[in-house]
Write a protein that holds these residues in place. Structure first.
Motif, PDB file in Angstrom:
ATOM      1  N   GLN A 293      22.145  13.427  72.230  1.00  0.00           N
ATOM      2  CA  GLN A 293      20.945  13.111  73.009  1.00  0.00           C
ATOM      3  C   GLN A 293      20.145  11.998  72.336  1.00  0.00           C
ATOM      4  OE1 GLN A 293      17.702  15.825  72.524  1.00  0.00           O
ATOM      5  NE2 GLN A 293      17.137  15.767  74.692  1.00  0.00           N
ATOM      6  N   ARG A 294      19.969  12.094  71.035  1.00  0.00           N
ATOM      7  CA  ARG A 294      19.212  11.093  70.293  1.00  0.00           C
ATOM      8  C   ARG A 294      19.910   9.737  70.317  1.00  0.00           C
ATOM      9  NH1 ARG A 294      17.625  14.823  64.972  1.00  0.00           N
ATOM     10  NH2 ARG A 294      16.066  16.123  66.036  1.00  0.00           N
ATOM     11  N   LYS A 295      21.236   9.737  70.441  1.00  0.00           N
ATOM     12  CA  LYS A 295      22.005   8.497  70.511  1.00  0.00           C
ATOM     13  C   LYS A 295      21.919   7.872  71.894  1.00  0.00           C
ATOM     14  CE  LYS A 295      25.034   5.636  68.570  1.00  0.00           C
ATOM     15  NZ  LYS A 295      24.751   4.806  67.384  1.00  0.00           N
ATOM     16  N   GLY A 296      21.400   8.607  72.865  1.00  0.00           N
ATOM     17  CA  GLY A 296      21.264   8.078  74.210  1.00  0.00           C
ATOM     18  C   GLY A 296      22.421   8.400  75.129  1.00  0.00           C
ATOM     19  N   ALA A 297      23.256   9.382  74.741  1.00  0.00           N
ATOM     20  CA  ALA A 297      24.403   9.740  75.572  1.00  0.00           C
ATOM     21  C   ALA A 297      23.951  10.478  76.835  1.00  0.00           C
ATOM     22  CB  ALA A 297      25.372  10.610  74.784  1.00  0.00           C
ATOM     23  N   ASP A 298      24.674  10.266  77.909  1.00  0.00           N
ATOM     24  CA  ASP A 298      24.426  10.974  79.168  1.00  0.00           C
ATOM     25  C   ASP A 298      25.431  12.104  79.380  1.00  0.00           C
ATOM     26  OD1 ASP A 298      22.296   9.231  80.038  1.00  0.00           O
ATOM     27  OD2 ASP A 298      23.837   7.719  80.414  1.00  0.00           O
ATOM     28  N   TYR A 299      26.624  11.965  78.764  1.00  0.00           N
ATOM     29  CA  TYR A 299      27.692  12.946  78.941  1.00  0.00           C
ATOM     30  C   TYR A 299      28.149  13.436  77.573  1.00  0.00           C
ATOM     31  CZ  TYR A 299      27.923  10.932  83.625  1.00  0.00           C
ATOM     32  OH  TYR A 299      27.620  10.491  84.880  1.00  0.00           O
ATOM     33  N   PHE A 300      28.551  14.712  77.535  1.00  0.00           N
ATOM     34  CA  PHE A 300      29.011  15.306  76.276  1.00  0.00           C
ATOM     35  C   PHE A 300      30.319  16.046  76.541  1.00  0.00           C
ATOM     36  CE2 PHE A 300      29.137  18.481  72.876  1.00  0.00           C
ATOM     37  CZ  PHE A 300      28.856  17.682  71.767  1.00  0.00           C
ATOM     38  N   LEU A 301      31.404  15.599  75.875  1.00  0.00           N
ATOM     39  CA  LEU A 301      32.709  16.232  75.991  1.00  0.00           C
ATOM     40  C   LEU A 301      32.824  17.320  74.930  1.00  0.00           C
ATOM     41  CD1 LEU A 301      34.961  13.033  76.344  1.00  0.00           C
ATOM     42  CD2 LEU A 301      33.796  14.334  78.150  1.00  0.00           C
ATOM     43  N   VAL A 302      33.196  18.531  75.345  1.00  0.00           N
ATOM     44  CA  VAL A 302      33.250  19.657  74.415  1.00  0.00           C
ATOM     45  C   VAL A 302      34.546  20.427  74.629  1.00  0.00           C
ATOM     46  CG1 VAL A 302      32.053  21.252  75.978  1.00  0.00           C
ATOM     47  CG2 VAL A 302      31.942  21.641  73.519  1.00  0.00           C
ATOM     48  N   PRO A 303      35.171  20.930  73.558  1.00  0.00           N
ATOM     49  CA  PRO A 303      36.380  21.738  73.728  1.00  0.00           C
ATOM     50  C   PRO A 303      36.088  22.995  74.538  1.00  0.00           C
ATOM     51  CG  PRO A 303      36.067  21.114  71.422  1.00  0.00           C
ATOM     52  CD  PRO A 303      34.812  20.752  72.139  1.00  0.00           C
ATOM     53  N   GLN A 304      37.026  23.393  75.344  1.00  0.00           N
ATOM     54  CA  GLN A 304      36.844  24.606  76.142  1.00  0.00           C
ATOM     55  C   GLN A 304      36.540  25.807  75.255  1.00  0.00           C
ATOM     56  OE1 GLN A 304      39.802  25.148  79.153  1.00  0.00           O
ATOM     57  NE2 GLN A 304      39.379  27.321  79.421  1.00  0.00           N
ATOM     58  N   GLU A 305      37.175  25.846  74.071  1.00  0.00           N
ATOM     59  CA  GLU A 305      36.954  26.961  73.142  1.00  0.00           C
ATOM     60  C   GLU A 305      35.509  27.055  72.676  1.00  0.00           C
ATOM     61  OE1 GLU A 305      39.634  27.099  69.799  1.00  0.00           O
ATOM     62  OE2 GLU A 305      41.205  26.107  70.942  1.00  0.00           O
ATOM     63  N   SER A 306      34.785  25.939  72.718  1.00  0.00           N
ATOM     64  CA  SER A 306      33.426  25.894  72.176  1.00  0.00           C
ATOM     65  C   SER A 306      32.352  25.875  73.259  1.00  0.00           C
ATOM     66  CB  SER A 306      33.266  24.665  71.273  1.00  0.00           C
ATOM     67  OG  SER A 306      34.230  24.653  70.253  1.00  0.00           O
ATOM     68  N   CYS A 307      32.744  26.129  74.496  1.00  0.00           N
ATOM     69  CA  CYS A 307      31.795  26.067  75.600  1.00  0.00           C
ATOM     70  C   CYS A 307      30.591  26.981  75.398  1.00  0.00           C
ATOM     71  CB  CYS A 307      32.491  26.431  76.914  1.00  0.00           C
ATOM     72  SG  CYS A 307      33.140  25.000  77.823  1.00  0.00           S
ATOM     73  N   ASP A 308      30.825  28.166  74.822  1.00  0.00           N
ATOM     74  CA  ASP A 308      29.736  29.134  74.704  1.00  0.00           C
ATOM     75  C   ASP A 308      28.598  28.626  73.827  1.00  0.00           C
ATOM     76  OD1 ASP A 308      31.495  29.234  72.523  1.00  0.00           O
ATOM     77  OD2 ASP A 308      30.917  31.275  72.010  1.00  0.00           O
ATOM     78  N   GLN A 309      28.880  27.664  72.923  1.00  0.00           N
ATOM     79  CA  GLN A 309      27.834  27.140  72.039  1.00  0.00           C
ATOM     80  C   GLN A 309      26.899  26.162  72.750  1.00  0.00           C
ATOM     81  OE1 GLN A 309      29.213  25.808  68.074  1.00  0.00           O
ATOM     82  NE2 GLN A 309      31.235  26.585  68.644  1.00  0.00           N
ATOM     83  N   THR A 310      27.347  25.605  73.867  1.00  0.00           N
ATOM     84  CA  THR A 310      26.549  24.566  74.530  1.00  0.00           C
ATOM     85  C   THR A 310      25.276  25.117  75.158  1.00  0.00           C
ATOM     86  OG1 THR A 310      27.724  24.793  76.655  1.00  0.00           O
ATOM     87  CG2 THR A 310      28.639  23.259  75.039  1.00  0.00           C
TER      88      THR A 310
END
Length: 350
Positions: A293-310
């Motif tokens: 977010q601080r870098k100015g990203a609009d999209y964040f790709l995350v591993p399916q295994e780590s979805c619960d942390q988002t």
């Protein structure tokens, strides 16, 4: 009355002293906070490309494919005090973890640091392999013995530098595949491993033993030794660990492709990568999302295994989170982001 008043004052002073002393007393916890974000298709502070390719034509595109990190404070060499620990507990951007989560008591700080450096090197090699595979560029690979435990069944038989060619008479694959082939038996069962050493073929039969997770092992560390048709160099400073693998792979693909993967969009992400392109789970996703977010990203790709942390991140409302489990899925998601056609795969709450 005077003695009682003095006793009360002294008691309160001692209590206040204990409270202040305890507040600044070092405690065995570490704090995870948002760390650096590095655009893998951008430039270093020295204005050199983060990803450099020697021996093949490359391209430069606008946009961002940002790897993001977690910064850890505390640990055996500089423990946190209670004051900063309470502050971190109250912060929406930080997490408090037991010290052993990052620094196991049986391992030194130097050993942990060395392991993280090796994991970073391995992730860059795996990312290159995955990117080339996704692009249809052929390369050769050998699986080599990187280390042998002196108290393990392989000690005195296998040696560092041996090239593994067969497991139980079947051709050896990647390092992960060799480990899986050895583990595909009960601990205590024998395994035959064939290696090439100094131009000669050697076959060794040895018993397996049980690892910490209950699988069969022989006590060696195996690594991929790929022979790529050109050189890929990635510069990210002192950052360690394997969690930037997916973003490295996407950055390499972008550098080798005439058309960019992002079309100028700001994308960040995290996830390990295997040479076959499988994206693995990572920790610290909530803090990494804040870095994105601080870098100015609009999209964040995350591993399916780590979805619960988002769902626990303070940046969850400001980022469009996209789940992936393979490099090919990440590439498809970037195409959807680029064109606006189709739907992005999302993380779903349990």
């Amino acid at each position: 009355m005077f003695r009682r008043a003095m006793t009360l004052i002294v008691a309160l002073a001692l209590l206040a002293g204990l409270a202040v002393g305890g507040y600044f007393l070092p405690v065995p916890y570490i704090v995870a906070s948002p760390g650096l974000a590095v655009n893998t298709i951008g430039e270093t502070e020295g204005e050199e490309p983060v990803i450099q390719v020697d021996g093949r034509k490359t391209y430069t595109h606008e946009g961002g494919l940002n790897m993001v990190t977690v910064q850890y404070t505390g640990g055996p060499q500089g423990r946190m005090d209670l004051f900063n620990l309470v502050r971190a507990w109250l912060s929406p951007n930080e997490s408090v973890l037991p010290e052993e989560a990052v620094f196991p008591p049986e391992r030194s700080v130097e050993e942990v640091s060395e392991e993280q450096s090796l994991e970073m090197e391995d992730s860059q090699t795996a990312a290159t392999a995955a990117a080339l595979t996704e692009l249809g560029i052929d390369y050769e690979n050998e699986t080599v013995i990187a280390d042998v435990d002196e108290d393990a069944p392989a000690a005195g038989k296998l040696e560092q530098g041996d090239t593994v060619t067969e497991v139980d008479g079947e051709p050896a694959g990647s390092n992960d595949e060799v480990a899986e082939e050895v583990a595909d038996r009960d601990p205590g069962d024998d395994v035959e491993i064939t290696v090439e050493r100094d131009g000669d073929t050697e076959r060794f039969e040895m018993p397996t033993t049980e690892s910490d997770d209950g699988t069969a092992v022989v006590g060696v560390m195996v690594a991929n030794n790929p022979d790529f048709p050109f050189e890929v160099d990635i510069s990210v400073g002192e950052i360690g660990g394997p969690s930037a693998g997916m973003m490295f792979a996407l950055g390499i693909m972008d550098r080798l492709s005439p058309e960019g993967l992002t079309d100028g969009q700001a994308v960040a992400g995290t996830g390990t990568i295997t040479p076959q392109g499988t994206v693995g789970g990572v920790s610290g996703v909530a803090q990494k999302m804040v870095s994105a977010q601080r870098k100015g990203a609009d999209y964040f790709l995350v591993p399916q295994e780590s979805c619960d942390q988002t769902f626990d991140s303070a940046a969850s409302d400001d980022l469009s989170v996209v789940r992936v489990s393979e490099l090919s899925e990440a590439v498809s998601a970037l195409e959807t982001i680029r064109t606006g056609d189709g739907e992005l795969p999302r993380c779903e709450a349990d």
